[in-house]
Design an enzyme around this catalytic site. Structure first.
Site, mmCIF file in Angstrom:
data_model
loop_
_atom_site.group_PDB
_atom_site.id
_atom_site.type_symbol
_atom_site.label_atom_id
_atom_site.label_comp_id
_atom_site.label_asym_id
_atom_site.label_seq_id
_atom_site.Cartn_x
_atom_site.Cartn_y
_atom_site.Cartn_z
ATOM 1 N N MET A 163 31.765 36.698 45.958
ATOM 2 C CA MET A 163 32.271 35.703 45.006
ATOM 3 C C MET A 163 33.473 34.941 45.566
ATOM 4 O O MET A 163 33.860 33.908 45.030
ATOM 5 C CB MET A 163 32.592 36.361 43.658
ATOM 6 C CG MET A 163 31.303 36.661 42.895
ATOM 7 S SD MET A 163 31.439 37.741 41.441
ATOM 8 C CE MET A 163 32.734 36.968 40.539
ATOM 9 N N LYS B 154 43.620 34.033 32.615
ATOM 10 C CA LYS B 154 42.353 34.043 31.873
ATOM 11 C C LYS B 154 42.390 34.932 30.616
ATOM 12 O O LYS B 154 41.739 34.623 29.628
ATOM 13 C CB LYS B 154 41.199 34.477 32.787
ATOM 14 C CG LYS B 154 40.833 33.409 33.826
ATOM 15 C CD LYS B 154 39.610 33.827 34.636
ATOM 16 C CE LYS B 154 39.380 32.836 35.771
ATOM 17 N NZ LYS B 154 38.162 33.148 36.531
ATOM 18 N N ALA C 89 36.776 39.945 37.329
ATOM 19 C CA ALA C 89 35.695 39.167 37.944
ATOM 20 C C ALA C 89 34.336 39.815 37.665
ATOM 21 O O ALA C 89 33.370 39.130 37.350
ATOM 22 C CB ALA C 89 35.935 39.040 39.440
ATOM 23 N N SER D 1 39.174 22.335 41.926
ATOM 24 C CA SER D 1 38.614 21.837 40.664
ATOM 25 C C SER D 1 38.845 20.340 40.446
ATOM 26 O O SER D 1 37.933 19.647 39.993
ATOM 27 C CB SER D 1 39.154 22.641 39.485
ATOM 28 O OG SER D 1 38.675 23.964 39.576
ATOM 29 N N ARG E 152 35.956 51.553 43.369
ATOM 30 C CA ARG E 152 36.793 52.502 44.097
ATOM 31 C C ARG E 152 37.372 53.527 43.121
ATOM 32 O O ARG E 152 37.432 54.698 43.389
ATOM 33 C CB ARG E 152 37.922 51.680 44.734
ATOM 34 C CG ARG E 152 38.640 52.283 45.853
ATOM 35 C CD ARG E 152 39.512 51.238 46.505
ATOM 36 N NE ARG E 152 40.338 50.494 45.547
ATOM 37 C CZ ARG E 152 41.224 49.573 45.884
ATOM 38 N NH1 ARG E 152 41.396 49.288 47.159
ATOM 39 N NH2 ARG E 152 41.929 48.933 44.984
ATOM 40 N N SER F 76 43.651 24.554 44.442
ATOM 41 C CA SER F 76 42.450 24.439 43.601
ATOM 42 C C SER F 76 41.565 23.266 44.003
ATOM 43 O O SER F 76 42.044 22.151 44.217
ATOM 44 C CB SER F 76 42.862 24.286 42.135
ATOM 45 O OG SER F 76 41.701 24.035 41.352
ATOM 46 N N GLY G 187 36.997 44.924 37.785
ATOM 47 C CA GLY G 187 38.099 44.141 37.224
ATOM 48 C C GLY G 187 37.557 42.958 36.446
ATOM 49 O O GLY G 187 36.381 42.926 36.046
ATOM 50 N N TYR H 273 35.335 32.830 48.771
ATOM 51 C CA TYR H 273 34.867 31.948 49.840
ATOM 52 C C TYR H 273 36.066 31.592 50.697
ATOM 53 O O TYR H 273 37.215 31.729 50.283
ATOM 54 C CB TYR H 273 34.199 30.690 49.277
ATOM 55 C CG TYR H 273 35.129 29.854 48.439
ATOM 56 C CD1 TYR H 273 35.221 30.076 47.075
ATOM 57 C CD2 TYR H 273 35.946 28.893 49.009
ATOM 58 C CE1 TYR H 273 36.103 29.352 46.306
ATOM 59 C CE2 TYR H 273 36.825 28.159 48.249
ATOM 60 C CZ TYR H 273 36.896 28.393 46.893
ATOM 61 O OH TYR H 273 37.781 27.685 46.140
HETATM 62 P P1 ATR Z 1 39.836 40.522 39.382
HETATM 63 O O1 ATR Z 1 40.321 39.883 38.130
HETATM 64 O O2 ATR Z 1 39.742 39.606 40.575
HETATM 65 O O3 ATR Z 1 38.588 41.298 39.166
HETATM 66 P P2 ATR Z 1 41.381 42.931 39.282
HETATM 67 O O4 ATR Z 1 41.158 43.045 37.816
HETATM 68 O O5 ATR Z 1 42.723 43.235 39.859
HETATM 69 O O6 ATR Z 1 41.016 41.492 39.818
HETATM 70 O O7 ATR Z 1 40.295 43.879 39.977
HETATM 71 C C1 ATR Z 1 40.188 43.971 41.345
HETATM 72 C C2 ATR Z 1 38.942 44.787 41.688
HETATM 73 O O8 ATR Z 1 38.769 44.810 43.102
HETATM 74 C C3 ATR Z 1 38.997 46.230 41.251
HETATM 75 O O9 ATR Z 1 37.700 46.660 40.898
HETATM 76 C C4 ATR Z 1 39.476 46.934 42.523
HETATM 77 O O10 ATR Z 1 39.132 48.288 42.594
HETATM 78 P P3 ATR Z 1 40.050 49.420 41.849
HETATM 79 O O11 ATR Z 1 39.740 49.298 40.377
HETATM 80 O O12 ATR Z 1 39.631 50.702 42.409
HETATM 81 O O13 ATR Z 1 41.489 49.036 42.162
HETATM 82 C C5 ATR Z 1 38.717 46.156 43.543
HETATM 83 N N1 ATR Z 1 39.262 46.222 44.915
HETATM 84 C C6 ATR Z 1 40.342 45.572 45.424
HETATM 85 N N2 ATR Z 1 40.491 45.836 46.730
HETATM 86 C C7 ATR Z 1 39.473 46.673 47.079
HETATM 87 C C8 ATR Z 1 39.057 47.300 48.306
HETATM 88 N N3 ATR Z 1 39.729 47.114 49.439
HETATM 89 N N4 ATR Z 1 37.960 48.082 48.266
HETATM 90 C C9 ATR Z 1 37.271 48.270 47.130
HETATM 91 N N5 ATR Z 1 37.599 47.701 45.945
HETATM 92 C C10 ATR Z 1 38.685 46.920 45.922
#
Ligand code: ATR
Length: 271
Positions: free
Chosen positions: A215, A66, A131, A17, A152, A15, A129, A217
């Protein structure tokens, strides 16, 4: 004794932070200590309670806690309630305020640091998700011409779009459905970059003058930013500015003072 703050997560050793808040404290002349706390995966509440008992005034919360922080708060800001996630807790006696400064940090980085107006623009947000959820309300508050949410797994994007319908027009899409569209601002809120992957974006979706924003880095370009570069994005940005801006917003929640972010962003780019 200095006022105590911390960031709690698992893992936490990476981190930035503590570095950011130490810089804010120096800059504003606030006497505070800010540490990184590793909580066991099943031990978030115990870790927070112990920190409060030791006089802690507030914490930042990061992966994977979170949602737990959201449930732990006794009061929530609107932006935290809609995000269903909390990255900032402020303690005041028995009261625990839960806030989410991620979306404000993103919007501030885009509009202030990068000088890119969101109002009137066609925006594509990838991911459905935590984020993506965390930044939807602040993005809609900027008054974009359109906001498309691509995922996706399309039904997750549809569900999220419906939940935010009261705050602005959000249309859900899958990735093939984006073909033929043109976007001024494309934000990657998926976790794809963590696995060195790229969401299956059709080519030619970036309008002239477009900003591509990841988002995440790290060192060099993420796969999404490399795609954007190949597809003639005018501006590329990673999430380092957002990281510093969300921290500044948390600092404001705790201390009532908004630190300058530019020197801190520059410092982190050099580290
Ligand atoms: P976060 O809290 O970081 O948002 P999350 O709730 O696990 O983590 O969500 C991850 C997101 O990244 C989801 O929207 C996921 O898509 P799915 O809902 O279809 O699983 C997306 N994601 C992860 N890897 C991906 C990839 N290679 N291509 C497209 N979307 C991806």
């Amino acid at each position: 004794m200095s006022d105590r703050y911390a960031v709690i997560g698992n893992p936490i050793s990476h981190s930035k932070s503590p570095l950011i808040h130490a810089a804010f404290a120096r800059q504003t002349g606030h006497d505070l200590a800010y540490e990184a706390l590793l909580a066991p995966l099943e031990g978030f509440v115990q870790a927070v309670e112990a920190f409060r008992a030791a006089g802690g005034r507030g914490v930042n919360v990061t992966v994977p806690f979170k949602q737990e922080a959201f449930r732990y708060a006794t009061e929530l800001t609107d932006r935290a309630r809609l995000a269903q996630a909390v990255n900032t807790l402020r303690f005041n006696g028995e009261q625990v305020l839960g806030d989410n400064t991620d979306g404000a940090g993103l919007v501030r980085d885009i509009t202030q640091n990068l000088g890119f107006a969101i109002q009137g623009k066609d925006v594509l947000l990838m991911g459905a998700g935590g984020a993506a959820r965390g930044v939807l309300l602040p993005l809609l508050s900027c008054g974009p011409n359109s906001l498309t949410l691509a995922n996706r797994t399309p039904h997750k994007a549809e569900a999220l779009a419906q939940q935010f319908a009261a705050y602005g027009k959000v249309q859900a899409s899958d990735y093939p459905g984006l073909a033929g569209g043109r976007f001024d601002l494309v934000i990657n809120a998926t976790s794809s970059s963590l696995n060195d992957e790229l969401p299956p974006l059709p080519p030619r979706i970036l309008a002239p003058g477009a900003l591509a924003y990841d988002m995440m880095y790290g060192k060099g370009l993420t796969p999404f930013l490399a795609f954007a570069e190949t597809n003639h994005a005018t501006h590329l940005a990673d999430g380092l500015g957002m990281l510093v801006e969300q921290a500044a917003e948390s600092f404001y929640v705790w201390r009532g003072v908004r630190p300058e972010t530019q020197p801190v962003i520059e410092m982190l780019r050099k580290v």
